[in-house]
Scaffold this motif. Structure first.
Motif, PDB file in Angstrom:
ATOM      1  N   LYS A  40      -6.618  20.440  -5.622  1.00 38.74           N
ATOM      2  CA  LYS A  40      -6.230  20.512  -7.033  1.00 38.74           C
ATOM      3  C   LYS A  40      -5.004  19.631  -7.311  1.00 38.74           C
ATOM      4  CE  LYS A  40      -4.958  23.766 -10.644  1.00 38.74           C
ATOM      5  NZ  LYS A  40      -4.705  25.156 -10.996  1.00 38.74           N
ATOM      6  N   GLU A  41      -3.993  19.714  -6.452  1.00 39.98           N
ATOM      7  CA  GLU A  41      -2.800  18.870  -6.607  1.00 39.98           C
ATOM      8  C   GLU A  41      -3.159  17.393  -6.526  1.00 39.98           C
ATOM      9  OE1 GLU A  41       0.928  21.127  -4.554  1.00 39.98           O
ATOM     10  OE2 GLU A  41      -0.684  20.464  -3.217  1.00 39.98           O
ATOM     11  N   ALA A  42      -3.988  17.055  -5.570  1.00 41.75           N
ATOM     12  CA  ALA A  42      -4.371  15.657  -5.361  1.00 41.75           C
ATOM     13  C   ALA A  42      -5.150  15.115  -6.544  1.00 41.75           C
ATOM     14  CB  ALA A  42      -5.180  15.529  -4.081  1.00 41.75           C
ATOM     15  N   ARG A  43      -6.079  15.888  -7.052  1.00 37.09           N
ATOM     16  CA  ARG A  43      -6.884  15.404  -8.184  1.00 37.09           C
ATOM     17  C   ARG A  43      -6.050  15.252  -9.454  1.00 37.09           C
ATOM     18  NH1 ARG A  43     -12.104  14.622  -7.221  1.00 37.09           N
ATOM     19  NH2 ARG A  43     -12.985  15.596  -5.364  1.00 37.09           N
ATOM     20  N   GLU A  44      -5.080  16.129  -9.648  1.00 39.62           N
ATOM     21  CA  GLU A  44      -4.197  16.014 -10.808  1.00 39.62           C
ATOM     22  C   GLU A  44      -3.375  14.719 -10.717  1.00 39.62           C
ATOM     23  OE1 GLU A  44      -2.406  16.764 -14.385  1.00 39.62           O
ATOM     24  OE2 GLU A  44      -4.092  17.866 -13.506  1.00 39.62           O
ATOM     25  N   ALA A  45      -2.808  14.452  -9.561  1.00 39.18           N
ATOM     26  CA  ALA A  45      -2.029  13.226  -9.368  1.00 39.18           C
ATOM     27  C   ALA A  45      -2.923  11.994  -9.476  1.00 39.18           C
ATOM     28  CB  ALA A  45      -1.340  13.265  -8.011  1.00 39.18           C
ATOM     29  N   TYR A  46      -4.153  12.086  -8.959  1.00 37.39           N
ATOM     30  CA  TYR A  46      -5.095  10.962  -8.973  1.00 37.39           C
ATOM     31  C   TYR A  46      -5.327  10.462 -10.398  1.00 37.39           C
ATOM     32  CZ  TYR A  46      -9.303   8.312  -7.756  1.00 37.39           C
ATOM     33  OH  TYR A  46     -10.221   7.324  -7.574  1.00 37.39           O
ATOM     34  N   ARG A  47      -5.402  11.394 -11.343  1.00 32.61           N
ATOM     35  CA  ARG A  47      -5.645  11.009 -12.742  1.00 32.61           C
ATOM     36  C   ARG A  47      -4.519  10.159 -13.317  1.00 32.61           C
ATOM     37  NH1 ARG A  47      -6.313  16.628 -14.300  1.00 32.61           N
ATOM     38  NH2 ARG A  47      -7.950  17.266 -12.916  1.00 32.61           N
ATOM     39  N   HIS A  48      -3.297  10.340 -12.812  1.00 31.39           N
ATOM     40  CA  HIS A  48      -2.127   9.670 -13.381  1.00 31.39           C
ATOM     41  C   HIS A  48      -1.725   8.398 -12.636  1.00 31.39           C
ATOM     42  CE1 HIS A  48      -1.537  13.008 -16.090  1.00 31.39           C
ATOM     43  NE2 HIS A  48      -1.668  13.825 -15.060  1.00 31.39           N
ATOM     44  N   ILE A  49      -2.308   8.164 -11.483  1.00 30.39           N
ATOM     45  CA  ILE A  49      -1.958   6.976 -10.695  1.00 30.39           C
ATOM     46  C   ILE A  49      -2.822   5.814 -11.137  1.00 30.39           C
ATOM     47  CG2 ILE A  49      -1.950   5.981  -8.381  1.00 30.39           C
ATOM     48  CD1 ILE A  49      -1.367   8.793  -7.308  1.00 30.39           C
ATOM     49  N   ARG A  50      -2.181   4.670 -11.361  1.00 31.85           N
ATOM     50  CA  ARG A  50      -2.905   3.476 -11.793  1.00 31.85           C
ATOM     51  C   ARG A  50      -3.142   2.562 -10.610  1.00 31.85           C
ATOM     52  NH1 ARG A  50      -1.668   0.801 -16.963  1.00 31.85           N
ATOM     53  NH2 ARG A  50      -3.472   1.837 -17.808  1.00 31.85           N
ATOM     54  N   GLY A  51      -4.179   1.758 -10.683  1.00 32.91           N
ATOM     55  CA  GLY A  51      -4.495   0.804  -9.631  1.00 32.91           C
ATOM     56  C   GLY A  51      -5.714   1.234  -8.844  1.00 32.91           C
ATOM     57  N   TYR A  52      -6.047   0.447  -7.840  1.00 32.25           N
ATOM     58  CA  TYR A  52      -7.177   0.754  -6.965  1.00 32.25           C
ATOM     59  C   TYR A  52      -6.734   1.850  -6.012  1.00 32.25           C
ATOM     60  CZ  TYR A  52     -11.022   0.221  -3.734  1.00 32.25           C
ATOM     61  OH  TYR A  52     -12.114   0.467  -2.939  1.00 32.25           O
ATOM     62  N   LYS A  53      -7.434   2.977  -6.037  1.00 34.25           N
ATOM     63  CA  LYS A  53      -6.995   4.133  -5.260  1.00 34.25           C
ATOM     64  C   LYS A  53      -8.166   4.853  -4.622  1.00 34.25           C
ATOM     65  CE  LYS A  53      -7.128   6.348  -9.654  1.00 34.25           C
ATOM     66  NZ  LYS A  53      -6.481   6.439 -10.898  1.00 34.25           N
ATOM     67  N   LEU A  54      -7.874   5.506  -3.500  1.00 40.06           N
ATOM     68  CA  LEU A  54      -8.867   6.287  -2.770  1.00 40.06           C
ATOM     69  C   LEU A  54      -8.317   7.685  -2.557  1.00 40.06           C
ATOM     70  CD1 LEU A  54      -9.719   3.715   0.026  1.00 40.06           C
ATOM     71  CD2 LEU A  54     -11.092   4.237  -1.974  1.00 40.06           C
ATOM     72  N   LEU A  55      -9.150   8.685  -2.787  1.00 38.97           N
ATOM     73  CA  LEU A  55      -8.798  10.074  -2.518  1.00 38.97           C
ATOM     74  C   LEU A  55      -9.576  10.507  -1.286  1.00 38.97           C
ATOM     75  CD1 LEU A  55      -7.494  12.783  -3.245  1.00 38.97           C
ATOM     76  CD2 LEU A  55      -9.424  13.207  -4.768  1.00 38.97           C
ATOM     77  N   ILE A  79       0.861  -1.177   0.000  1.00 40.05           N
ATOM     78  CA  ILE A  79       0.000   0.000   0.000  1.00 40.05           C
ATOM     79  C   ILE A  79       0.897   1.226   0.000  1.00 40.05           C
ATOM     80  CG2 ILE A  79      -1.721   1.318   1.289  1.00 40.05           C
ATOM     81  CD1 ILE A  79      -2.590  -1.369   2.541  1.00 40.05           C
ATOM     82  N   LYS A  80       0.584   2.197  -0.847  1.00 37.05           N
ATOM     83  CA  LYS A  80       1.342   3.446  -0.875  1.00 37.05           C
ATOM     84  C   LYS A  80       0.389   4.602  -0.604  1.00 37.05           C
ATOM     85  CE  LYS A  80       5.011   1.954  -3.855  1.00 37.05           C
ATOM     86  NZ  LYS A  80       5.903   2.274  -4.944  1.00 37.05           N
ATOM     87  N   MET A  81       0.916   5.616   0.088  1.00 41.96           N
ATOM     88  CA  MET A  81       0.105   6.796   0.399  1.00 41.96           C
ATOM     89  C   MET A  81       0.859   8.042  -0.039  1.00 41.96           C
ATOM     90  SD  MET A  81      -1.363   5.726   4.118  1.00 41.96           S
ATOM     91  CE  MET A  81      -2.694   6.903   4.132  1.00 41.96           C
ATOM     92  N   TYR A  82       0.122   8.976  -0.641  1.00 41.73           N
ATOM     93  CA  TYR A  82       0.684  10.238  -1.104  1.00 41.73           C
ATOM     94  C   TYR A  82      -0.109  11.376  -0.468  1.00 41.73           C
ATOM     95  CZ  TYR A  82       2.503   7.101  -4.711  1.00 41.73           C
ATOM     96  OH  TYR A  82       3.113   6.075  -5.374  1.00 41.73           O
TER      97      TYR A  82
END
Length: 52
Positions: free
Chosen positions: A22-37, A13-16
């Protein structure tokens, strides 16, 4: 604070952390896999509610 939690497999599990949504949503678009914001909110107790 905003946190993206990425579940890569059952043992990895990785956490950012991000300061803004705005920063989080931009990164969210580029991260692959099952993810939660998640937005992390901390509340400071009011002096009137603190008893000694």
């Amino acid at each position: 604070m905003w946190v993206i939690t990425v579940f890569i497999n059952k043992d990895d599990i990785k956490m950012y952390e991000f300061e803004t949504e705005k920063e989080a949503r931009e990164a969210y678009r580029h991260i692959r896999g099952y993810k939660l914001l998640t937005e992390m909110v901390t509340l400071e107790p009011s002096p009137a509610l603190v008893t000694i």
